[in-house]
Motif scaffolding. Structure first.
Motif, PDB file in Angstrom:
ATOM      1  N   GLY A  80       0.784  -1.226   0.000  1.00 24.06           N
ATOM      2  CA  GLY A  80       0.000   0.000   0.000  1.00 24.06           C
ATOM      3  C   GLY A  80       0.815   1.273   0.000  1.00 24.06           C
ATOM      4  N   ASP A  81       2.137   1.173   0.207  1.00 21.99           N
ATOM      5  CA  ASP A  81       2.989   2.371   0.184  1.00 21.99           C
ATOM      6  C   ASP A  81       3.120   2.911  -1.235  1.00 21.99           C
ATOM      7  N   PHE A  82       3.321   4.210  -1.319  1.00 23.04           N
ATOM      8  CA  PHE A  82       3.526   4.902  -2.586  1.00 23.04           C
ATOM      9  C   PHE A  82       4.886   5.584  -2.505  1.00 23.04           C
ATOM     10  N   LEU A  83       5.813   5.224  -3.394  1.00 19.12           N
ATOM     11  CA  LEU A  83       7.176   5.738  -3.374  1.00 19.12           C
ATOM     12  C   LEU A  83       7.397   6.698  -4.536  1.00 19.12           C
ATOM     13  N   ILE A  84       7.899   7.878  -4.238  1.00 21.85           N
ATOM     14  CA  ILE A  84       8.277   8.854  -5.268  1.00 21.85           C
ATOM     15  C   ILE A  84       9.788   9.023  -5.223  1.00 21.85           C
ATOM     16  N   ARG A  85      10.416   8.947  -6.401  1.00 22.66           N
ATOM     17  CA  ARG A  85      11.860   9.143  -6.500  1.00 22.66           C
ATOM     18  C   ARG A  85      12.132  10.210  -7.551  1.00 22.66           C
ATOM     19  N   ALA A  86      13.066  11.117  -7.271  1.00 21.97           N
ATOM     20  CA  ALA A  86      13.391  12.186  -8.217  1.00 21.97           C
ATOM     21  C   ALA A  86      14.895  12.441  -8.188  1.00 21.97           C
ATOM     22  N   GLY A  87      15.447  12.757  -9.344  1.00 19.46           N
ATOM     23  CA  GLY A  87      16.873  13.045  -9.419  1.00 19.46           C
ATOM     24  C   GLY A  87      17.322  13.246 -10.850  1.00 19.46           C
ATOM     25  N   ALA A  88      18.627  13.272 -11.051  1.00 15.89           N
ATOM     26  CA  ALA A  88      19.204  13.426 -12.383  1.00 15.89           C
ATOM     27  C   ALA A  88      19.144  12.090 -13.116  1.00 15.89           C
ATOM     28  N   VAL A  89      18.680  12.131 -14.369  1.00 19.50           N
ATOM     29  CA  VAL A  89      18.588  10.906 -15.171  1.00 19.50           C
ATOM     30  C   VAL A  89      19.297  11.141 -16.506  1.00 19.50           C
TER      31      VAL A  89
ATOM     32  N   ALA B  20       7.695   6.665  -9.900  1.00 21.96           N
ATOM     33  CA  ALA B  20       6.693   6.398  -8.866  1.00 21.96           C
ATOM     34  C   ALA B  20       6.469   4.888  -8.794  1.00 21.96           C
ATOM     35  N   THR B  21       6.354   4.370  -7.586  1.00 23.69           N
ATOM     36  CA  THR B  21       6.092   2.952  -7.380  1.00 23.69           C
ATOM     37  C   THR B  21       4.951   2.783  -6.389  1.00 23.69           C
TER      38      THR B  21
ATOM     39  N   GLY C 193       5.846  -4.532  -6.695  1.00 24.08           N
ATOM     40  CA  GLY C 193       5.314  -3.203  -6.930  1.00 24.08           C
ATOM     41  C   GLY C 193       5.180  -2.927  -8.418  1.00 24.08           C
ATOM     42  N   VAL C 194       4.498  -1.847  -8.734  1.00 25.11           N
ATOM     43  CA  VAL C 194       4.369  -1.384 -10.116  1.00 25.11           C
ATOM     44  C   VAL C 194       5.030  -0.015 -10.200  1.00 25.11           C
ATOM     45  N   GLY C 195       6.010   0.122 -11.113  1.00 21.56           N
ATOM     46  CA  GLY C 195       6.773   1.362 -11.225  1.00 21.56           C
ATOM     47  C   GLY C 195       6.557   2.067 -12.546  1.00 21.56           C
ATOM     48  N   ILE C 196       6.620   3.391 -12.504  1.00 21.68           N
ATOM     49  CA  ILE C 196       6.513   4.218 -13.708  1.00 21.68           C
ATOM     50  C   ILE C 196       7.687   5.183 -13.735  1.00 21.68           C
ATOM     51  N   LEU C 197       8.351   5.273 -14.881  1.00 20.03           N
ATOM     52  CA  LEU C 197       9.459   6.214 -15.088  1.00 20.03           C
ATOM     53  C   LEU C 197       9.007   7.338 -16.005  1.00 20.03           C
ATOM     54  N   GLY C 198       9.264   8.585 -15.579  1.00 13.85           N
ATOM     55  CA  GLY C 198       9.005   9.749 -16.413  1.00 13.85           C
ATOM     56  C   GLY C 198      10.156  10.728 -16.281  1.00 13.85           C
ATOM     57  N   ALA C 199      10.146  11.765 -17.111  1.00 12.08           N
ATOM     58  CA  ALA C 199      11.231  12.749 -17.071  1.00 12.08           C
ATOM     59  C   ALA C 199      10.807  13.984 -17.837  1.00 12.08           C
ATOM     60  N   THR C 200      11.536  15.084 -17.617  1.00  7.91           N
ATOM     61  CA  THR C 200      11.377  16.230 -18.505  1.00  7.91           C
ATOM     62  C   THR C 200      11.928  15.836 -19.876  1.00  7.91           C
ATOM     63  N   PRO C 201      11.482  16.482 -20.953  1.00 13.40           N
ATOM     64  CA  PRO C 201      11.852  16.023 -22.306  1.00 13.40           C
ATOM     65  C   PRO C 201      13.364  16.003 -22.543  1.00 13.40           C
ATOM     66  N   PHE C 202      13.828  14.886 -23.083  1.00 13.43           N
ATOM     67  CA  PHE C 202      15.229  14.765 -23.470  1.00 13.43           C
ATOM     68  C   PHE C 202      15.425  15.374 -24.856  1.00 13.43           C
ATOM     69  N   LYS C 203      16.590  15.976 -25.075  1.00 12.76           N
ATOM     70  CA  LYS C 203      16.945  16.495 -26.397  1.00 12.76           C
ATOM     71  C   LYS C 203      18.255  15.877 -26.828  1.00 12.76           C
TER      72      LYS C 203
END
Length: 239
Positions: free
Chosen positions: A26-35, A72-73, A81-91
């Motif tokens: 039931g936990d919701f994990l948010i991770r953010a950083g440089a990718v 987010a997981t 768990g179920v994880g989703i990866l997103g990011a600001t647009p890469f160029k």
């Protein structure tokens, strides 16, 4: 109080203070950083009407780019768990390769690579250091493709010179398998540090349209396997 009892109490206190619970159902994990997206590209040769352009050995390369990544997981239970990866647009800059390597930048594109994975945490909950693996799907959307005068000049020369005055670039979107490896290190019950890496199967066909007086007079094509390694390090927060 006996030495054994004192030692047991001290060990229990240290254990309680030192282990922050990583997650539970039931936990919701948010991770953010440089990718970082680091393409491991493999390019076919550029063709026009089925024949190789120029000397038949024109290829393309794709450079790396770093952006803000967010994952987010949702924990289904202590181990999955179920994880989703997103990011600001890469160029990414697209450069000349093969027999035209050294010609420089041919174009650029932006992309968004949302990725969903099924994650497995083999150590379960109550682990201060908690590795995980994942497998899933990646969808990559390319947009804002641009070309350079270098590409236009090269295509025009290959056509005999004085034939076109511009080029346009279009990249097909991609669906593919993605694999993930990561680790969470808990600092407190809510805050932690995360490091993760992904491999994604990203293949695209690039259409290079030759333009004369605003009209398309031909289209060259090149298939590229981008297949990047993706690296991320940042902070995590548990809700």
């Amino acid at each position: 109080m006996s030495y054994t009892l004192k030692t047991g109490i001290l060990a229990g206190c240290l254990l309680a203070a030192g282990v922050a619970q990583a997650h539970e159902a039931g936990d919701f994990l948010i991770r953010a950083g440089a990718v970082v997206v680091d393409p491991q590209e493999s390019s076919d040769t550029v063709t026009l009407g089925g024949a190789g352009v120029g000397d038949g050995n024109w290829e393309v390369g794709v450079d790396s780019n770093t952006q803000l990544g967010i994952t987010a997981t949702y924990m289904l239970n202590d181990n999955f768990g179920v994880g989703i990866l997103g990011a600001t647009p890469f160029k990414h800059d697209i450069s000349a390769a093969g027999s035209i390597a050294g010609a420089g930048k041919l174009g650029s594109t932006k992309h968004l690579p949302p990725t969903i994975t099924a994650q497995y945490y083999p150590l379960g909950a109550n682990q201060q250091i908690n590795p995980y693996v994942g497998i899933g799907l990646n969808y990559t959307n390319f947009f804002e493709e641009d070309t350079t005068p270098t590409l236009t000049g090269a295509v025009d020369a290959a056509l005999g010179g004085g034939v076109i005055d511009a080029t346009e670039l279009e990249l097909d979107d991609s669906f593919g398998i993605a694999a993930e490896l990561g680790v969470d290190v808990q600092i407190t019950d809510q805050l932690g540090v995360n490091a993760a890496m992904w491999w994604a199967d990203i293949d695209t066909t690039a259409d290079i349209h030759a333009i004369s007086d605003g009209q398309r007079v031909g289209t060259a094509k090149v298939d590229v396997e981008i297949d990047p390694m993706v690296y991320m390090i940042g902070l995590s927060y548990k809700f």
